[in-house]
Design a protein around this motif. Structure first.
Motif, mmCIF file in Angstrom:
data_model
loop_
_atom_site.group_PDB
_atom_site.id
_atom_site.type_symbol
_atom_site.label_atom_id
_atom_site.label_comp_id
_atom_site.label_asym_id
_atom_site.label_seq_id
_atom_site.Cartn_x
_atom_site.Cartn_y
_atom_site.Cartn_z
ATOM 1 N N LEU A 11 25.774 51.859 39.533
ATOM 2 C CA LEU A 11 25.413 50.411 39.947
ATOM 3 C C LEU A 11 26.386 49.626 39.561
ATOM 4 O O LEU A 11 26.187 48.333 39.529
ATOM 5 C CB LEU A 11 23.840 50.309 39.157
ATOM 6 N N GLY A 12 27.609 50.270 39.010
ATOM 7 C CA GLY A 12 28.617 49.263 38.738
ATOM 8 C C GLY A 12 28.834 48.583 37.472
ATOM 9 O O GLY A 12 29.370 47.598 37.453
ATOM 10 N N MET A 232 32.320 42.707 32.857
ATOM 11 C CA MET A 232 31.940 44.165 32.773
ATOM 12 C C MET A 232 30.694 44.680 33.932
ATOM 13 O O MET A 232 30.716 45.843 33.902
ATOM 14 C CB MET A 232 31.327 44.465 31.316
ATOM 15 N N GLU A 233 30.271 43.736 34.760
ATOM 16 C CA GLU A 233 29.378 44.015 35.689
ATOM 17 C C GLU A 233 29.711 43.135 36.885
ATOM 18 O O GLU A 233 28.854 42.414 37.328
ATOM 19 C CB GLU A 233 27.951 43.798 35.070
ATOM 20 N N GLY A 234 30.661 43.660 37.388
ATOM 21 C CA GLY A 234 31.144 42.999 38.796
ATOM 22 C C GLY A 234 30.927 41.594 38.884
ATOM 23 O O GLY A 234 31.071 40.648 38.266
ATOM 24 N N HIS A 235 30.246 41.255 40.144
ATOM 25 C CA HIS A 235 30.257 39.758 40.520
ATOM 26 C C HIS A 235 29.264 39.018 39.394
ATOM 27 O O HIS A 235 29.480 37.902 39.452
ATOM 28 C CB HIS A 235 29.759 39.563 42.140
ATOM 29 N N HIS A 236 28.306 39.757 38.791
ATOM 30 C CA HIS A 236 27.468 38.962 38.024
ATOM 31 C C HIS A 236 28.328 38.297 36.764
ATOM 32 O O HIS A 236 28.114 37.086 36.436
ATOM 33 C CB HIS A 236 26.269 40.028 37.328
ATOM 34 N N ASP A 237 29.269 38.853 36.388
ATOM 35 C CA ASP A 237 29.906 38.858 35.219
ATOM 36 C C ASP A 237 31.228 37.564 35.586
ATOM 37 O O ASP A 237 31.458 36.562 34.929
ATOM 38 C CB ASP A 237 30.573 39.718 34.125
ATOM 39 N N ASP A 238 31.528 38.072 36.961
ATOM 40 C CA ASP A 238 32.678 36.993 37.567
ATOM 41 C C ASP A 238 31.895 35.659 37.530
ATOM 42 O O ASP A 238 32.656 34.787 37.142
ATOM 43 C CB ASP A 238 33.269 37.394 38.637
ATOM 44 N N LEU A 257 39.927 38.880 34.991
ATOM 45 C CA LEU A 257 40.211 40.261 35.546
ATOM 46 C C LEU A 257 39.475 40.634 36.767
ATOM 47 O O LEU A 257 38.399 40.105 37.028
ATOM 48 C CB LEU A 257 40.038 41.335 34.543
ATOM 49 N N GLY A 258 39.881 41.389 37.625
ATOM 50 C CA GLY A 258 39.464 41.933 38.662
ATOM 51 C C GLY A 258 37.851 42.572 38.437
ATOM 52 O O GLY A 258 37.962 42.881 37.220
ATOM 53 N N THR A 259 37.053 42.699 39.362
ATOM 54 C CA THR A 259 35.833 43.384 39.054
ATOM 55 C C THR A 259 35.800 44.868 39.206
ATOM 56 O O THR A 259 34.716 45.525 39.166
ATOM 57 C CB THR A 259 34.770 42.796 39.837
#
Length: 370
Positions: A11-12, A232-238, A257-259
């Motif tokens: 789940l990324g 640490m969890e993709g677009h949520h943390d972005d 950083l990138g996701t």
């Protein structure tokens, strides 16, 4: 030995993917050619990344595949991570808690032994959640948990039948590999003043974004640091990272950083930072593993438990009790005395690594050749 691993995989989520990588690597290091199957939301990706068999984890697809895998297995590993909790809504058979416990029940129905492996337990506050735990968690054959709080909570919930041993998060037994991809992606001229920042959404709470922004601005003005957000969890943390930047005077001094980096790449990046300030448990674990002093913002007992074991709790705070002035001073103290506090963290990390490896030793003791 045939082993099925059930957890929040595919789940990324960087923390959970680090857990899976740690379990797989350590099983292969300590067992004789284990045959591993993982229940994953992205089975093809998981199979390719870890050279394992993988079955779709959801109930609506490949139910027969899950039953077949469990029936053929010698052992179900449930974990690690914080699987058994009802922070998110738990309704009858829907939600994380009933899902993971029903996988346990299914394993027992087909005659397969079950180990709760390096788990963090709770919170479990709903009446239905407490009933599920008392009925189904007692079906496990053996349990290891990553902190004393989890063991105490299990006993409070009436889970007393299997033996429970406190170890530590299996990610402390992570096998790091040198990889500079995350660092290289930023193309920074200066790399000796970096501060890792890990933020996440947490229900409706948003005040911490403004508070973290003020702390980072203070450090930038006082010590010319460069904050780098680690999603640490993709677009949520972005998205959460961008919410902090909205409140900053010096957002132009920051990077995100990138996701799509791997757990190992994020770990390598954090290891190059002066300090970390963050919410995500495994960002703080990565900091501990690499000897990076850290300030944790505890939204859950699992974070507080880790910070007490890493030696950084005195510099940290409960999320709802952030004192911006005090945490700003704490960060400057860590920056100015980094070598001193790094040694403290490294010493505590060594102890937790030994406890993490013990998860596999206990598995061998209770299930190999039995």
């Amino acid at each position: 030995m045939k082993i099925v691993i059930s957890g929040f995989y595919g789940l990324g989520n960087t923390g959970d993917e680090a857990i899976l990588e740690s379990i797989v690597d350590n099983l292969r290091e300590h067992l004789d050619h284990p045959e591993i199957t993982v229940f994953s939301l992205s089975p093809e990706q998981t199979a390719k990344q870890h050279n394992v068999k993988a079955v779709y984890r959801g109930w609506r697809h490949d139910f027969k595949g899950k039953v077949k895998a469990l029936k053929e297995a010698d052992l179900l590993i449930s974990g690690g991570g914080g699987l058994l909790q009802d922070t998110y809504p738990t309704r009858f058979l829907f939600g994380p808690l009933p899902y993971y416990l029903l996988i346990v029940f299914l394993a027992k129905l087909v005659g397969t032994k079950v180990m709760f492996f390096s788990q963090g337990i709770g919170p479990v506050n709903s009446t239905w959640g407490k009933i599920l735990m008392k009925v189904f968690a007692n079906m496990a054959d053996f349990v290891t948990v990553r902190d004393q709080f989890s063991k105490d909570l299990l006993h409070k919930l009436g889970v007393k039948r299997p033996e429970t041993v406190v170890t530590s998060d299996i990610v402390f037994a992570f096998h790091p590999k040198k990889d500079t991809a995350a660092m290289d992606s930023l193309q920074l001229e200066r790399k000796d003043n970096l501060v890792a920042v890990s933020v996440r959404p947490w229900f409706e709470k948003i005040k911490q974004f403004e508070q973290i922004a003020e702390i980072l601005d203070t450090w930038i003005e006082a010590r010319d640091i460069t904050p780098v957000f680690v999603p640490m969890e993709g677009h949520h943390d972005d998205t959460a990272s961008k919410n902090v930047l909205k409140h900053m005077k010096h957002a132009d001094k920051c990077h995100i950083l990138g996701t799509n980096f791997s757990p190992n790449q994020y770990l390598n990046f954090i290891g190059e930072c002066q300090i970390t300030i963050g919410m995500r448990l495994h960002a703080l674990i990565f900091s501990t593993l690499t000897g990076v002093p850290h300030i944790g913002l505890s939204y859950d007992k699992k974070v507080e438990s880790l910070l007490k074991r890493s030696g950084m709790w005195e510099f940290s705070a409960v999320l709802e009790e952030i004192n911006v002035e005090q945490l700003s001073k704490n960060g400057l103290q860590l920056l100015d005395n980094r070598e001193k506090y790094s040694k403290i963290v490294e010493g505590n990390a060594a102890e937790m690594r030994a406890e993490a490896v013990r998860n596999v030793d206990l598995l061998k003791e209770h299930f190999v050749g039995k």
